[in-house]
Write an enzyme that holds these catalytic residues in place. Structure first.
Site, PDB file in Angstrom:
ATOM      1  N   GLU A 120       0.853  -1.192   0.000  1.00 61.69           N
ATOM      2  CA  GLU A 120       0.000   0.000   0.000  1.00 61.69           C
ATOM      3  C   GLU A 120       0.889   1.243   0.000  1.00 61.69           C
ATOM      4  O   GLU A 120       1.256   1.756   1.066  1.00 61.69           O
ATOM      5  CB  GLU A 120      -0.938   0.012   1.205  1.00 61.69           C
ATOM      6  CG  GLU A 120      -1.990  -1.082   1.173  1.00 61.69           C
ATOM      7  CD  GLU A 120      -3.043  -0.926   2.261  1.00 61.69           C
ATOM      8  OE1 GLU A 120      -2.940   0.036   3.064  1.00 61.69           O
ATOM      9  OE2 GLU A 120      -3.971  -1.753   2.314  1.00 61.69           O
ATOM     10  N   HIS A 169      -0.374   4.371   2.303  1.00 57.20           N
ATOM     11  CA  HIS A 169      -0.674   4.295   3.736  1.00 57.20           C
ATOM     12  C   HIS A 169       0.575   4.623   4.560  1.00 57.20           C
ATOM     13  O   HIS A 169       1.596   3.950   4.449  1.00 57.20           O
ATOM     14  CB  HIS A 169      -1.168   2.884   4.084  1.00 57.20           C
ATOM     15  CG  HIS A 169      -1.599   2.737   5.510  1.00 57.20           C
ATOM     16  ND1 HIS A 169      -2.927   2.675   5.891  1.00 57.20           N
ATOM     17  CD2 HIS A 169      -0.876   2.640   6.660  1.00 57.20           C
ATOM     18  CE1 HIS A 169      -3.005   2.535   7.200  1.00 57.20           C
ATOM     19  NE2 HIS A 169      -1.767   2.513   7.698  1.00 57.20           N
TER      20      HIS A 169
END
Length: 381
Positions: A347, A350
Site C-alpha cells: 500500500e 498508507h
C-alpha cells in the site's frame, strides 16, 4: 326456334357468372385484412390496457364471437406482464390473423420503508441507505437516492429526502433528518500498565486500558487489536502537525499531498470491512482491509494519501513520499514484498506516524516493517 337457341345459350353463361361471382366473393372474404372489419360490429378490440399485476386477458375479453385462444408472441408473457410495456398477440378470425396490442400500465409508485432519522458524530460517515428498503409492484430493483445538502464533518441537523423512482417514472419520497453531533470524549481511566510478554527483539509488550504498547508505540495489526472504546476522535495533534510540515515541503517541489482517509472509528471500520467482504469475500478482503479493532486508522496515527492504486508508488508523488516521509516522522507502513510479514498487500498510500525512529525503518530506502523492527507478528487467530 331462334329465341329458344338464344335462351339455351344464355343459361350456361348466367350460371357461370353466378358461380364465378360466388367463388370470387369467397376469395375476397378469405383474404380481407383485420383493418377492414368495422369497429361498429364490436367483434374485437385491437388494443387493450391492464394494470400491472392484473390477470392476463383471454380472447373473451376481445368480443363474444371469438372462440379461438390468443396466441401470444412472447413465450414468457406470464412473467413479462409484471413489467410495464406493450405486448403483441394474435387471434385467428377465419383465415385472417387479427393482431392485438396489450398495454401493461403501472401507475403505482414504490413504497419506501424503515425510514428513520440518523444520528452520527463529526468525522464518522455512515451509509444513509443501509436500513431503508424499497418495495414496488414491478418486483424490480428500484434505485433509491438521497436528496439534500449535508456534511459528516460539520455539526448540524440536515433535513433530507429519500426518493425512489420505478421504471415507469412513478416517484415516491420520504423525509428524514441526518443529525451530526460533536463527540464528547470521556477520559480513559488511568489504570496502570501490565506487561504481557516480550517480543523476539526483547521489548516489553504492555497493555493499558485494552491497548497494546511496545517501546511507547500503539500497536494495531492482525495480532493486536484495539478495544472499541478507543476513540481519539480524529488524527492526533502530533500526526496532523507533522503532516502539515511534510505537505508544505512537498509543495515547494511542486507536489500536492492530500489525506483521502484519516481517522476511522471502530464502527466505521466495521462497516467498511463488511462492505469489502460482501464484495470480494473474507479471504481477499483480509489482504487489504483490517477487521474492526485491528485498523491503524483507529489509532489516529495513520492515513491514506492521494490515491488507493498500487501504481501510485511509481508516480512522482509516491516516490517522493517513500524517500522523504521519514524526515517528518512517518513510515511507509506496508512496503512492497512484505505481505507475509505485515499481513497486508503493498500500500504505497498508507503512512503511519511514529516520530524520530522513522529513520530507522527507512533503512536508507530499503523499508523494514514495524513488525520486523519490534519483533512481533501480524496474524489473525
Amino acid at each position: 326456334m331462334k329465341n329458344k337457341k338464344i335462351i339455351l345459350f344464355l343459361v350456361p353463361v348466367i350460371v357461370f357468372f353466378i358461380v364465378g361471382s360466388f367463388f370470387l366473393l369467397q376469395m375476397k372474404k378469405e383474404s380481407f385484412s383485420w383493418e377492414r372489419v368495422p369497429m361498429a360490429t364490436n367483434i374485437y378490440k385491437k388494443n387493450i390496457e391492464i394494470s400491472l399485476g392484473e390477470k392476463l386477458p383471454t380472447s373473451k375479453d376481445y368480443g363474444t364471437q371469438f372462440t379461438n385462444p390468443i396466441l401470444w408472441l412472447d413465450k414468457d408473457i406470464e412473467e413479462k406482464i409484471m413489467k410495464a410495456g406493450k405486448y403483441q398477440g394474435i387471434i385467428s378470425f377465419g383465415h385472417t390473423p387479427i393482431f392485438i396490442t396489450l398495454s401493461v400500465i403501472d401507475t403505482q409508485p414504490p413504497v419506501i420503508q424503515n425510514v428513520e432519522n440518523i444520528t452520527t458524530f463529526i468525522g464518522e460517515e455512515v451509509d444513509l441507505k443501509s436500513k431503508v428498503t424499497v418495495a414496488d409492484n414491478s418486483k424490480e430493483d428500484i434505485e433509491l437516492i438521497v436528496k439534500g445538502d449535508y456534511s459528516f464533518h460539520k455539526e448540524g441537523i440536515y433535513p433530507l429526502i429519500y426518493e425512489a423512482r420505478d421504471f415507469s417514472g412513478n416517484i415516491s419520497t420520504a423525509n428524514f433528518q441526518l443529525i451530526v453531533k460533536k463527540k464528547v470524549e470521556k477520559p480513559l481511566p488511568s489504570n496502570s500498565s501490565t506487561t504481557i510478554m516480550k517480543t523476539t527483539k526483547g521489548y516489553d509488550i504492555t497493555k493499558k486500558n485494552g491497548v497494546y504498547y511496545i517501546k511507547g508505540f500503539i500497536i494495531a495489526n492482525k495480532s493486536y487489536a484495539l478495544p472499541n472504546t478507543y476513540t481519539p476522535g480524529g488524527l492526533t495533534k502530533e500526526t496532523t502537525a507533522a503532516f502539515d510540515k511534510m505537505k508544505a515541503a512537498a509543495k515547494k517541489e511542486g507536489i500536492n499531498l492530500n489525506i483521502i482517509s484519516g481517522y476511522r472509528s471502530y464502527t466505521k471500520q466495521q462497516s467498511t470491512y463488511n462492505r469489502y467482504v460482501n464484495r470480494d469475500g473474507k479471504k481477499e478482503a483480509d489482504r487489504y482491509s483490517a477487521r474492526p479493532g485491528h485498523s491503524e486508522h483507529q489509532t489516529g496515527l495513520a492515513f491514506d494519501v492521494n490515491s488507493l492504486e498500487q501504481s501510485f508508488g511509481n508516480t512522482k508523488t509516491g516516490k517522493w513520499l517513500s524517500e522523504n516521509c521519514y524526515k517528518y516522522g512517518f513510515i511507509l507502513r506496508y512496503p512492497k514484498g512484505k505481505e507475509n510479514i505485515t499481513g497486508y498487500m503493498y500500500e504505497p498510500w498508507h503512512f503511519r506516524y511514529i516520530g524520530n525512529e522513522a529513520k530507522e525503518l527507512y533503512n536508507n530506502g530499503n523499508w523494514i516493517t514495524l513488525e520486523e523492527y519490534l519483533g512481533i507478528d501480524s496474524k489473525y487467530d
